[in-house]
Motif scaffolding. Structure first.
Motif, PDB file in Angstrom:
ATOM      1  N   THR A   1       2.448   1.633  -3.541  1.00 49.84           N
ATOM      2  CA  THR A   1       1.481   2.154  -4.574  1.00 49.84           C
ATOM      3  C   THR A   1       1.385   3.790  -4.478  1.00 49.84           C
ATOM      4  O   THR A   1       1.009   4.405  -5.430  1.00 49.84           O
ATOM      5  N   THR A   2       1.164   4.132  -2.984  1.00 48.18           N
ATOM      6  CA  THR A   2       1.160   5.438  -2.769  1.00 48.18           C
ATOM      7  C   THR A   2       2.144   6.301  -3.381  1.00 48.18           C
ATOM      8  O   THR A   2       1.988   7.337  -3.765  1.00 48.18           O
TER       9      THR A   2
ATOM     10  N   ALA B   1      -3.302  10.597  -2.905  1.00 45.26           N
ATOM     11  CA  ALA B   1      -2.031  11.105  -3.036  1.00 45.26           C
ATOM     12  C   ALA B   1      -1.728  11.818  -4.431  1.00 45.26           C
ATOM     13  O   ALA B   1      -0.984  12.481  -4.479  1.00 45.26           O
TER      14      ALA B   1
ATOM     15  N   ASN C   1      -5.099   2.931   2.339  1.00 49.81           N
ATOM     16  CA  ASN C   1      -4.742   3.121   1.028  1.00 49.81           C
ATOM     17  C   ASN C   1      -5.332   4.177   0.367  1.00 49.81           C
ATOM     18  O   ASN C   1      -6.490   4.274   0.149  1.00 49.81           O
ATOM     19  N   MET C   2      -4.565   5.225   0.023  1.00 52.02           N
ATOM     20  CA  MET C   2      -5.070   6.412  -0.436  1.00 52.02           C
ATOM     21  C   MET C   2      -4.277   6.857  -1.497  1.00 52.02           C
ATOM     22  O   MET C   2      -4.027   7.836  -1.797  1.00 52.02           O
ATOM     23  N   ASP C   3      -4.229   6.082  -2.691  1.00 54.28           N
ATOM     24  CA  ASP C   3      -3.617   6.431  -3.916  1.00 54.28           C
ATOM     25  C   ASP C   3      -4.176   7.633  -4.718  1.00 54.28           C
ATOM     26  O   ASP C   3      -3.461   8.410  -5.232  1.00 54.28           O
TER      27      ASP C   3
ATOM     28  N   TYR D   1       0.817  -1.150   0.019  1.00 55.34           N
ATOM     29  CA  TYR D   1      -0.099  -0.149  -0.080  1.00 55.34           C
ATOM     30  C   TYR D   1       0.917   1.186  -0.087  1.00 55.34           C
ATOM     31  O   TYR D   1       0.533   2.084  -0.608  1.00 55.34           O
TER      32      TYR D   1
ATOM     33  N   SER E   1      -0.574   9.105   4.511  1.00 58.90           N
ATOM     34  CA  SER E   1      -1.650   8.142   4.068  1.00 58.90           C
ATOM     35  C   SER E   1      -1.860   7.373   5.029  1.00 58.90           C
ATOM     36  O   SER E   1      -3.327   6.715   5.248  1.00 58.90           O
TER      37      SER E   1
ATOM     38  N   ASN F   1      -8.782   4.198  -5.655  1.00 58.03           N
ATOM     39  CA  ASN F   1      -8.504   3.383  -4.418  1.00 58.03           C
ATOM     40  C   ASN F   1      -8.960   1.936  -4.229  1.00 58.03           C
ATOM     41  O   ASN F   1      -8.238   1.252  -3.581  1.00 58.03           O
TER      42      ASN F   1
ATOM     43  N   THR G   1       3.266   9.980   1.377  1.00 53.10           N
ATOM     44  CA  THR G   1       3.089   8.480   1.576  1.00 53.10           C
ATOM     45  C   THR G   1       2.914   8.155   2.980  1.00 53.10           C
ATOM     46  O   THR G   1       2.047   7.237   3.439  1.00 53.10           O
TER      47      THR G   1
END
Length: 443
Positions: free
Chosen positions: A107-108, A323, A318-320, A104, A357, A403, A354
């Protein structure tokens, strides 16, 4: 009517969404027409606003969202306890946790790097006028030490009542481990939790029957009130964020999935359609969690012992998509205020966003809090958030879809590494085609 019922759930939700958008724009045109005296003032706008938009659509949409959120805590608690106690070796939780959190965070970091690179190349802030009355009240983010302490509940019932998902996850894991180590007593309670899990999933199915109507209400209200002219004035910023989100969802996730698992990304993305529609409509990873969990287990073939851990964790940390917004927004605000950022500043933005998050996971308004932290870190004015806040609502919908896609991608990677992924189910295009089809097959 029979033709409508024979349609797949995804198709019906899509129809509800399209109709909602069309009705919203139609109502907005009527209201604007009255303001320009094309129609006698108040003839149509008053009943549209008071009875339909603020009445019927608002009530229908909020009941739908509340119903989804109602399922989140019991679903996470029951499924996570069931999954944890079914693990043959409770020590595997350490492996699951390490892999999940690591992926996670990776990816962020990738998401915000791509977003900033795209923003630097396109320069969305060039030519945007600086507002004279810009102001934004930034809430204080918790420290890392406080975040770690707050993960452990002093009162698990209160954690469930307040929806503190990190505390619910920790308590569920501890409870499941205790059940797994309790022999016959644990087995008896585990059987009860398996039955509870089946019942809660049936509740999800019942709610899916009204999903198209809920989505219609949400879309109709949003697109009646959305300020199209504001989006047009920030079109470049809007387009860069959407482009970065699309690259991350379709390219980055596909590469990571293929690299770590060898699975077909096209099959994965096709099976995410249903969940993405929900994420887009609700703008909430938490509200979408029941659907995300069903998709991971019934469509993608992930064992519940893995999915029940990675999906709630992903919905929390998880806050892609957020971000990506922060990366573009940081570059955008720097350009608007004519501030030159050095390479070290960009690296600091990646690192801060990152880590934040995870650090701000359980805080309301998390996206703006994280952005305020990032701006402070590189010396940019927090007031710049007021420039973009008007278009953030629509972008938030797209971010949520990204997300939940990331949640399922990481879940598949972790499950594959743990030998808990049924590839036959993953590759089957008809596996649980719609959630209600699965439950009908179990009746």
């Amino acid at each position: 009517m029979s033709k409508i019922r024979s349609m797949s759930l995804t198709t019906r939700i899509m129809i509800g969404m399209i109709l909602g958008v069309a009705v919203g724009f139609l109502f907005q045109a009527i209201v604007i027409g009255e303001e320009k005296f094309i129609i006698p003032p108040g003839l149509l706008s008053v009943p549209i606003k008071s009875f339909l938009v603020d009445g019927l659509f608002h009530i229908g949409g909020q009941i739908f969202i509340a119903s989804l959120k109602m399922l989140v805590v019991p679903l996470v608690f029951v499924s996570l306890v069931s999954g944890t106690c079914s693990l043959s070796d409770p020590k595997k939780l350490g492996s699951l946790g390490g892999k999940s959190i690591g992926l996670y965070l990776i990816t962020t970091g990738v998401a915000i790097t791509v977003a900033m690179t795209l923003a630097i190349l396109i320069s969305p802030g060039d030519g945007v006028e600086l507002p004279t009355n810009a102001s934004f009240d930034a809430k204080e983010a918790p420290t890392l030490a406080q975040v770690i302490i707050n993960m452990f509940p002093t009162n698990p019932i209160d954690a469930m009542a307040s929806g503190n998902m990190l505390q619910v996850i920790v308590f569920s894991l501890l409870f499941g481990i205790a059940m797994a180590l309790s022999g016959k007593a644990g087995n008896r309670v585990a059987a009860v939790f398996e039955d509870l899990n089946t019942i809660i999933l049936k509740l999800v199915t019942l709610l899916m029957n009204v999903a198209p109507y809920g989505v219609f209400c949400l879309m109709a209200k949003l697109f009646t009130t959305i300020q199209v002219e504001l989006i047009l004035s920030l079109a470049k910023y809007f387009a860069v964020v959407v482009a970065a989100l699309a690259i991350h969802a379709f390219v980055n996730y596909s590469i990571l999935l293929k690299l770590f698992t060898g699975l077909n990304p096209i099959i994965f993305l096709k099976k995410m359609k249903h969940t993405c529609l929900f994420g887009f409509s609700t703008s909430s990873s938490s509200a979408t969690m029941p659907i995300t969990l069903e998709t991971a287990t019934k469509k993608l073939g992930v064992n519940n012992s893995v999915a029940s851990f990675t999906i709630p964790l992903g919905a929390t940390i998880n806050m892609d998509g957020t971000a990506i917004m922060q990366g573009v927004a940081t570059v955008f605000i720097a350009q608007v205020y004519n501030v030159d950022l050095a390479l070290s500043d960009y690296l600091m933005v990646v690192l801060t966003a990152t880590l934040a998050s995870v650090g701000t996971a359980g805080v309301p308004g998390v996206g703006l809090i994280m952005l305020a932290m990032v701006l402070n870190q590189v010396g940019l004015p927090v007031e710049g958030i007021s420039i973009i806040i008007g278009v953030d609502r629509l972008l938030d919908m797209i971010r949520t879809a990204v997300n939940v896609t990331g949640d399922c991608m990481v879940t598949c990677v972790v499950a594959k590494s743990e030998g808990q992924l049924d590839e036959q189910t993953f590759n089957d295009p008809d596996a649980a085609k719609d959630l209600e089809d699965y439950h009908k097959s179990t009746e």
